[in-house]
Each structure stands twice: as structure tokens, then as C-alpha cells.
Design a protein around this motif. Structure first.
Motif, PDB file in Angstrom:
ATOM      1  N   MET A 140       0.826  -1.208   0.000  1.00  0.00           N
ATOM      2  CA  MET A 140       0.000   0.000   0.000  1.00  0.00           C
ATOM      3  C   MET A 140       0.863   1.261   0.000  1.00  0.00           C
ATOM      4  SD  MET A 140      -2.951  -1.147   2.710  1.00  0.00           S
ATOM      5  CE  MET A 140      -3.677   0.495   2.695  1.00  0.00           C
ATOM      6  N   ILE A 141       1.978   1.233   0.736  1.00  0.00           N
ATOM      7  CA  ILE A 141       2.865   2.399   0.767  1.00  0.00           C
ATOM      8  C   ILE A 141       3.441   2.671  -0.612  1.00  0.00           C
ATOM      9  CG2 ILE A 141       5.081   3.200   1.642  1.00  0.00           C
ATOM     10  CD1 ILE A 141       4.382   1.906   4.310  1.00  0.00           C
ATOM     11  N   ASP A 142       3.879   1.603  -1.294  1.00  0.00           N
ATOM     12  CA  ASP A 142       4.426   1.784  -2.639  1.00  0.00           C
ATOM     13  C   ASP A 142       3.373   2.359  -3.589  1.00  0.00           C
ATOM     14  OD1 ASP A 142       6.748   0.731  -1.657  1.00  0.00           O
ATOM     15  OD2 ASP A 142       6.347  -1.306  -2.371  1.00  0.00           O
ATOM     16  N   GLU A 143       2.173   1.798  -3.509  1.00  0.00           N
ATOM     17  CA  GLU A 143       1.105   2.280  -4.403  1.00  0.00           C
ATOM     18  C   GLU A 143       0.716   3.718  -4.066  1.00  0.00           C
ATOM     19  OE1 GLU A 143      -3.509   1.140  -5.612  1.00  0.00           O
ATOM     20  OE2 GLU A 143      -2.342  -0.145  -4.270  1.00  0.00           O
ATOM     21  N   LEU A 144       0.562   4.014  -2.770  1.00  0.00           N
ATOM     22  CA  LEU A 144       0.158   5.362  -2.376  1.00  0.00           C
ATOM     23  C   LEU A 144       1.265   6.382  -2.623  1.00  0.00           C
ATOM     24  CD1 LEU A 144      -1.752   4.557   0.929  1.00  0.00           C
ATOM     25  CD2 LEU A 144      -2.732   5.293  -1.247  1.00  0.00           C
ATOM     26  N   THR A 145       2.536   5.937  -2.550  1.00  0.00           N
ATOM     27  CA  THR A 145       3.627   6.857  -2.859  1.00  0.00           C
ATOM     28  C   THR A 145       3.564   7.293  -4.315  1.00  0.00           C
ATOM     29  OG1 THR A 145       5.028   5.805  -1.181  1.00  0.00           O
ATOM     30  CG2 THR A 145       6.124   7.120  -2.871  1.00  0.00           C
ATOM     31  N   ARG A 146       3.318   6.343  -5.201  1.00  0.00           N
ATOM     32  CA  ARG A 146       3.151   6.703  -6.616  1.00  0.00           C
ATOM     33  C   ARG A 146       1.909   7.570  -6.817  1.00  0.00           C
ATOM     34  NH1 ARG A 146       4.835   1.251  -7.140  1.00  0.00           N
ATOM     35  NH2 ARG A 146       2.657   0.571  -7.297  1.00  0.00           N
ATOM     36  N   THR A 147       0.834   7.241  -6.080  1.00  0.00           N
ATOM     37  CA  THR A 147      -0.381   8.050  -6.198  1.00  0.00           C
ATOM     38  C   THR A 147      -0.136   9.480  -5.746  1.00  0.00           C
ATOM     39  OG1 THR A 147      -1.733   6.078  -5.810  1.00  0.00           O
ATOM     40  CG2 THR A 147      -2.795   8.209  -5.495  1.00  0.00           C
ATOM     41  N   VAL A 148       0.579   9.642  -4.623  1.00  0.00           N
ATOM     42  CA  VAL A 148       0.878  10.985  -4.124  1.00  0.00           C
ATOM     43  C   VAL A 148       1.763  11.745  -5.106  1.00  0.00           C
ATOM     44  CG1 VAL A 148       2.104  12.238  -2.301  1.00  0.00           C
ATOM     45  CG2 VAL A 148       0.542  10.395  -1.695  1.00  0.00           C
ATOM     46  N   ALA A 149       2.748  11.036  -5.695  1.00  0.00           N
ATOM     47  CA  ALA A 149       3.631  11.703  -6.656  1.00  0.00           C
ATOM     48  C   ALA A 149       2.858  12.184  -7.878  1.00  0.00           C
ATOM     49  CB  ALA A 149       4.752  10.748  -7.066  1.00  0.00           C
ATOM     50  N   LEU A 150       1.977  11.313  -8.397  1.00  0.00           N
ATOM     51  CA  LEU A 150       1.178  11.717  -9.553  1.00  0.00           C
ATOM     52  C   LEU A 150       0.225  12.856  -9.194  1.00  0.00           C
ATOM     53  CD1 LEU A 150       0.324   8.215 -11.078  1.00  0.00           C
ATOM     54  CD2 LEU A 150       1.953   9.887 -11.950  1.00  0.00           C
ATOM     55  N   ALA A 151      -0.385  12.766  -8.018  1.00  0.00           N
ATOM     56  CA  ALA A 151      -1.311  13.825  -7.603  1.00  0.00           C
ATOM     57  C   ALA A 151      -0.574  15.152  -7.429  1.00  0.00           C
ATOM     58  CB  ALA A 151      -2.011  13.430  -6.307  1.00  0.00           C
ATOM     59  N   ARG A 152       0.624  15.097  -6.871  1.00  0.00           N
ATOM     60  CA  ARG A 152       1.390  16.331  -6.704  1.00  0.00           C
ATOM     61  C   ARG A 152       1.807  16.902  -8.068  1.00  0.00           C
ATOM     62  NH1 ARG A 152       5.397  14.710  -1.624  1.00  0.00           N
ATOM     63  NH2 ARG A 152       3.824  14.948   0.032  1.00  0.00           N
ATOM     64  N   ALA A 153       2.160  16.012  -9.012  1.00  0.00           N
ATOM     65  CA  ALA A 153       2.513  16.499 -10.348  1.00  0.00           C
ATOM     66  C   ALA A 153       1.313  17.174 -11.019  1.00  0.00           C
ATOM     67  CB  ALA A 153       3.031  15.340 -11.200  1.00  0.00           C
ATOM     68  N   ASP A 154       0.138  16.544 -10.896  1.00  0.00           N
ATOM     69  CA  ASP A 154      -1.075  17.165 -11.460  1.00  0.00           C
ATOM     70  C   ASP A 154      -1.378  18.492 -10.770  1.00  0.00           C
ATOM     71  OD1 ASP A 154      -1.289  15.005 -13.118  1.00  0.00           O
ATOM     72  OD2 ASP A 154      -2.754  13.945 -11.864  1.00  0.00           O
ATOM     73  N   LEU A 155      -1.199  18.533  -9.463  1.00  0.00           N
ATOM     74  CA  LEU A 155      -1.453  19.773  -8.725  1.00  0.00           C
ATOM     75  C   LEU A 155      -0.470  20.864  -9.150  1.00  0.00           C
ATOM     76  CD1 LEU A 155      -2.900  21.336  -6.490  1.00  0.00           C
ATOM     77  CD2 LEU A 155      -1.293  20.328  -4.849  1.00  0.00           C
ATOM     78  N   GLN A 156       0.794  20.491  -9.353  1.00  0.00           N
ATOM     79  CA  GLN A 156       1.778  21.472  -9.784  1.00  0.00           C
ATOM     80  C   GLN A 156       1.461  22.005 -11.174  1.00  0.00           C
ATOM     81  OE1 GLN A 156       4.205  22.702  -7.866  1.00  0.00           O
ATOM     82  NE2 GLN A 156       4.701  24.134  -9.532  1.00  0.00           N
TER      83      GLN A 156
END
Length: 499
Positions: free
Chosen positions: A179-195
């Protein structure tokens, strides 16, 4: 029941057949009883040890706040217990438990634990709910293991329970890490979209510049008031006043120019028009007073009278003063018209600039609103993903520090071995052998006994009365020497003998 059946089923007849054919029942009875006694003698007692376990849910942020550690639904509890069951039957878990307990006497240490031993332990293992309950309905359940040795059964169930606890912790840790690996990628993608959304929003805000406050106000309250709108209204009001003043000054300038040639034009001018020129207005009033005084004196005196001459001279001086003041007023009004024209041009430019800014703000408002909503939504996604990532990291930390499976008391066995005892098996095999032997005796001797019984009966009981006339006296004597099958074949042409 017919007489022949009664004779066949009577104990006396059975004993008679048993004495007459002893081998037909004695051999199978002895064989079966011997096999059963041998099995009873060779059978080892099997002891069943049980260990009570209790499972709870994670006391994390995702669980119920009022009762931490409680399952929200029975299906979640059942799923957790089914996972524990699969772990308990895992070959690796069983092999670790066997390695921990050690081999029994006589086992090969080099190959311990052998795959066959692990498979046998798997078949002797079960997970059961408490008595009177269904599996998955209660937090407590029992881990049960059977073994020939009573103490070894207790050691095995304790070792399996400990191994299940460790592997369940490892499974929770692996699941949390996944879950940490999956959520880390999710957070990275979400932050990229937010940026990306933030960059677009920042570009629009830079293009708006000082009108950003106006754009935000327009975005938050489309029908509300703003500083730019109030400024436009004030400019329009001021420009309207300037245009009105210019119009009044133009009319006044035209009047004053005509008054230079004809002073009566000044006398006919309205007082409102002369409000901006108090000196001319006062001279006008003085000229009117001088004219009235001259007219009054001329009505009483002749034109050559000194008072009339003085009045006319005063009137002339007032007219000259008016003419002088008119020239100065004309220059002042011309200057004022020039200044008001400049002021009006400036206000028009300012109004056009503000209108253009408002138009630009209105053009980018829709895109800006979409970007604001998109940025806000992506920001919420980032917050939710970061919260889930934090919970997953907490679960991973808790997986190695806390165990959700708790042992209740110690492993225990029953007072007696499971299954029937050796004496019961031996007695059952002997009784079963006798019953099977008697059954085989009756099956193998029934046709001959039935034939003997029928031949021993009088012909009247073998052949029905309706068939006796057709046979005759001579036939009755012959029937005595016939078997049942032959007698039935004889009478089958007239009537069936079965009732």
C-alpha cells in the motif's frame, strides 16, 4: 408370514444351519474379528490439543473511533479468520512449527521435516469456532491439532499458533508496504497534477496583474461589487459633470462674446448662467440699477439737468466696467474650457482603460474558475492520498510492534484420546464379524433350506386348492417328489401360487 419363512427365520433353524454349515459363518466372522482386533492392537491413540485464539481489527484511523480494535462488520471478522486459517495450513508455517517442536523418536533428523509429515500435519489441523457459534461470528476461535503424543500435540498447537502470529505480522507488513508503494506513486502523480494546475493558475494570475483582486472577487461573487467597478462609476459621474460644465461654459462664452457688442445681451442672460462669474453678475446688477436710476431721473427732470447727466455718466462707467470685465471673463472661461477638455479626455482614457481591464478579467474568469476548481480538487486528492499514505505507514509500523492475534490461556487436551478406544474397536469387530458370518450363512443356505421345508409339507400347502383338481390324485403323489421350482412350473399354467 408363511410357514416356510417362519421356520427359516426362527433361532432354532438358524442354529441348526450353523451346526450343519459351521465354516460358512465361522471363517468370515473369525477373519473380520481378527482384522478388527489387529487394527485395535496396532492403532495408536490420537490426542487433540486446542489453543484458543482471539483476533481483533487494527486500532487505526480507519477503524471505528468509539470502539478501537473492533470489527465494523462480521464479514471483515470472517475474512480475517479465513486468512488466519489459510496461514495455519501453509506448508511454510507448518514446517517452522515442526522444526521448532523437533522430530519424534525414531524420525530421520536429516530430512526433518519431510513433506509427507507436513502434509499429515496439515490434514490433522483445523480451525473451529466455539461451541454453539458459527465460524466468523465471534472474535475467539480454536486452533486444533491431533498427534499420537499428548504433550507433543500441545507443543505443536502452540508452535503453530506462534508461527501464525509471526506470519500474520509479516503479511500485514507486506500488505502495508504494498500500500505504501502504491500510495507513494499516487501521491507523486497527484502532486505532479497539482503542480501543473498551479502553474497554469499562476500564469493567468500573472497576466491579470494588479487586477487579481478584481478577478478573485468576480470569481467568488459574480454579482458582487468591486473596487474597479466603483472606480468606473465614479469616473463616469465625474466625466458627466465635466461635460455638463463644458456645455455651460460654452453657452456662457457665447453669451459674453455677444454681450461685448451688445450689452443688452448680458441683461437678458439668466442668473443661473452667471453663477460662475460673480463679478459680471454684480456689474450686471449695478448696470441695471444705474439704468433704473437714469430712467427715474429722466422722468422727473430734463436731459440737461445735472443729476441726469451724472446718472448717465455713472451708467456709462458701469457699462465700461462691464466691458472690461467681459474680456477678462472670456479669457477665464476659455482657459476653464481648455482645462475641462483635458480633464474630460483624461477621464475618458481612464474609463476606457478600466473598461478594458474589466473586459480582460471577464474573458479569463471562466478559465480561471475552472483552474481554481481543478487546483482545489487536486489539492484535496493530494491531501487524501497523503493521509492514506500516513495511515499505511502507521499500519506498517504497527505490524511489527503489535499483534492482532492473541492467545487465550494455554493449549490443552481432553481427558481421553479422540475416537473410539481399542476395546470398543475389538468388540465392534467381533460383533460385526458374527453378524456378517450369519448373514453369509443365511444367504448361502436359504435355497436348500427352503426346498427342504417345502418338500416336508403336505401337497395341499404347496399347491393351492384351486390347482389341486387339475393335478388329480395321481399328480399329488408325484408332487411329493418334486422340488419347489418344478412344482411351480407345473401349476404356472393354471394360476399363480404367490399371494
Amino acid at each position: 408370514m408363511s410357514r416356510s419363512a417362519a421356520l427359516l427365520d426362527s433361532p432354532v433353524e438358524i442354529l441348526h444351519l450353523a451346526r450343519r454349515y459351521p465354516l460358512r459363518w465361522l471363517l468370515p466372522a473369525v477373519a473380520i474379528a481378527g482384522i478388527g482386533c489387529a487394527v485395535a492392537a496396532l492403532r495408536h491413540d490420537s490426542w487433540e490439543a486446542s489453543q484458543a485464539l482471539m483476533v481483533r481489527d487494527e486500532a487505526g484511523a480507519a477503524g471505528p473511533l468509539d470502539r478501537p480494535g473492533k470489527f465494523q462488520h462480521a464479514e471483515e471478522m470472517k475474512s480475517a479468520q479465513e486468512t488466519i486459517l489459510e496461514l495455519a495450513k501453509n506448508r511454510t508455517v507448518l514446517a517452522e512449527a515442526l522444526q521448532q517442536v523437533g522430530p519424534p523418536p525414531g524420525a530421520d533428523l536429516a530430512t526433518w521435516p519431510a513433506p509427507r509429515v507436513v502434509a499429515q500435519l496439515e490434514s490433522n489441523l483445523k480451525l473451529a469456532p466455539p461451541k454453539g457459534a458459527d465460524f466468523g461470528k465471534t472474535e475467539i476461535f480454536y486452533l486444533k491439532v491431533q498427534d499420537r503424543d499428548r504433550q507433543r500435540a500441545c507443543l505443536l498447537v502452540e508452535a503453530i499458533g506462534s508461527s501464525v502470529q509471526r506470519h500474520f505480522q509479516d503479511l500485514r507488513g507486506l500488505r502495508a508496504q504494498s500500500m505504501i508503494d502504491e500510495l507513494t506513486r499516487t501521491v507523486a502523480l497527484a502532486r505532479a497534477d497539482l503542480q501543473q494546475s498551479t502553474d497554469k493558475l499562476s500564469a493567468i494570475e500573472k497576466s491579470v496583474g494588479s487586477d487579481l483582486a478584481e478577478l478573485r472577487i468576480l470569481q467568488e461573487a459574480p454579482a458582487g461589487d468591486s473596487q474597479m467597478r466603483r472606480t468606473n462609476i465614479e469616473i463616469e459621474n465625474e466625466l458627466r459633470q465635466v461635460r455638463t460644465s463644458q456645455q455651460s461654459n460654452r453657452e456662457l462664452l457665447s453669451l459674453l462674446k455677444r454681450a461685448q457688442d451688445n450689452p443688452r445681451e448680458l441683461l437678458d442672460a439668466p442668473s443661473r448662467l452667471l453663477d460662475s462669474q460673480p463679478a459680471i453678475k454684480r456689474l450686471k446688477d449695478g448696470l441695471v440699477d444705474a439704468q433704473l436710476r437714469t430712467a427715474q431721473l429722466m422722468g422727473l427732470m430734463s436731459e440737461d439737468h445735472p443729476q441726469v447727466q451724472v446718472a448717465k455718466e455713472a451708467q456709462q462707467r458701469v457699462s465700461e466696467g462691464v466691458n472690461n470685465e467681459l474680456a477678462a471673463a472670456i479669457r477665464g472661461i476659455q482657459l476653464e474650457l481648455k482645462l475641462s477638455q483635458q480633464r474630460g479626455d483624461f477621464l475618458e482614457k481612464q474609463l476606457d482603460s478600466n473598461s478594458a481591464r474589466l473586459t480582460h478579467v471577464a474573458e479569463v474568469r471562466a478559465e480561471y474558475g475552472n483552474l481554481v476548481a481543478e487546483t482545489r480538487h487536486r489539492n484535496e486528492i493530494v491531501k487524501a492520498a497523503e493521509q492514506e499514505l500516513s495511515e499505511a505507514r502507521g499500519s506498517q509500523a504497527a505490524a511489527h510492534s503489535a499483534n492482532l492475534i492473541t492467545t487465550v490461556d494455554k493449549a490443552e487436551t481432553g481427558l481421553d484420546p479422540v475416537g473410539p478406544s481399542k476395546a470398543i474397536i475389538a468388540a465392534g469387530s467381533i460383533a460385526g464379524g458374527l453378524l456378517i458370518g450369519v448373514g453369509l450363512l443365511l444367504i448361502s443356505t436359504q435355497p436348500a433350506a427352503y426346498e427342504t421345508t417345502v418338500l416336508a409339507l403336505p401337497p395341499s400347502e404347496v399347491i393351492p386348492p384351486a390347482a389341486q383338481p387339475a393335478i388329480g390324485n395321481h399328480g399329488q403323489a408325484a408332487v411329493a417328489n418334486l422340488t419347489v421350482k418344478q412344482a411351480l412350473q407345473k401349476v404356472s399354467g393354471s394360476r399363480s401360487v404367490w399371494n
